[in-house]
Design a protein around this motif. Sequence first.
Motif, mmCIF file in Angstrom:
data_model
loop_
_atom_site.group_PDB
_atom_site.id
_atom_site.type_symbol
_atom_site.label_atom_id
_atom_site.label_comp_id
_atom_site.label_asym_id
_atom_site.label_seq_id
_atom_site.Cartn_x
_atom_site.Cartn_y
_atom_site.Cartn_z
ATOM 1 N N THR A 265 0.844 -1.184 0.000
ATOM 2 C CA THR A 265 0.000 0.000 0.000
ATOM 3 C C THR A 265 0.883 1.237 0.000
ATOM 4 O O THR A 265 1.761 1.378 0.855
ATOM 5 C CB THR A 265 -0.919 0.031 1.226
ATOM 6 N N ILE A 266 0.627 2.124 -0.956
ATOM 7 C CA ILE A 266 1.355 3.382 -1.016
ATOM 8 C C ILE A 266 0.477 4.489 -0.450
ATOM 9 O O ILE A 266 -0.746 4.489 -0.633
ATOM 10 C CB ILE A 266 1.798 3.705 -2.467
ATOM 11 N N ALA A 267 1.110 5.413 0.266
ATOM 12 C CA ALA A 267 0.386 6.542 0.848
ATOM 13 C C ALA A 267 1.335 7.738 0.889
ATOM 14 O O ALA A 267 2.557 7.569 0.774
ATOM 15 C CB ALA A 267 -0.097 6.201 2.254
ATOM 16 N N ARG A 268 0.779 8.921 1.049
ATOM 17 C CA ARG A 268 1.619 10.113 1.139
ATOM 18 C C ARG A 268 1.028 11.093 2.127
ATOM 19 O O ARG A 268 -0.194 11.138 2.337
ATOM 20 C CB ARG A 268 1.808 10.775 -0.228
ATOM 21 N N ASP A 269 1.920 11.881 2.716
ATOM 22 C CA ASP A 269 1.540 12.966 3.607
ATOM 23 C C ASP A 269 2.067 14.233 2.944
ATOM 24 O O ASP A 269 3.270 14.509 2.989
ATOM 25 C CB ASP A 269 2.157 12.755 4.992
ATOM 26 N N ASN A 270 1.181 14.981 2.312
ATOM 27 C CA ASN A 270 1.618 16.149 1.553
ATOM 28 C C ASN A 270 2.227 17.221 2.463
ATOM 29 O O ASN A 270 3.170 17.914 2.062
ATOM 30 C CB ASN A 270 0.455 16.726 0.761
#
Length: 120
Positions: free
Chosen positions: A68-73
């Motif tokens: 699972t890929i995720a990001r915190d902008n």
Amino acid sequence: QVQLVESGGGLVQAGGSLRLSCAASGRIFRLNVMGWYRQAPGKQRELVATIASGGSTVYADSVKGRFTIARDNAKKTVYLQMNNLKPEDTALYYCNAEAVTTALKSGSYWGQGTQVTVSS
């Protein structure tokens, strides 16, 4: 002008989990697509997963349902949660970011890579 620093790689047994992180810094005006690629010995670098600034994702067929890929902008950071790891996931994992610098120049930037080794 844009630096990417990966962390979180290591040695794990098959079936285990790892979480990779990649923090971007430098003269960043905007981060567009961010992603993870990997390269195993003797093979070409391949896409693992990408995530757009709005959150849409793309996964390689080989990792669907496991990664699972995720990001915190706000933190300019992208993550890759890897579950049910297999020996064939062993590779050097690279972070990539499509970014616009404060000079309004677009470019593709790479991290130095973090090793993931999965033992059987």
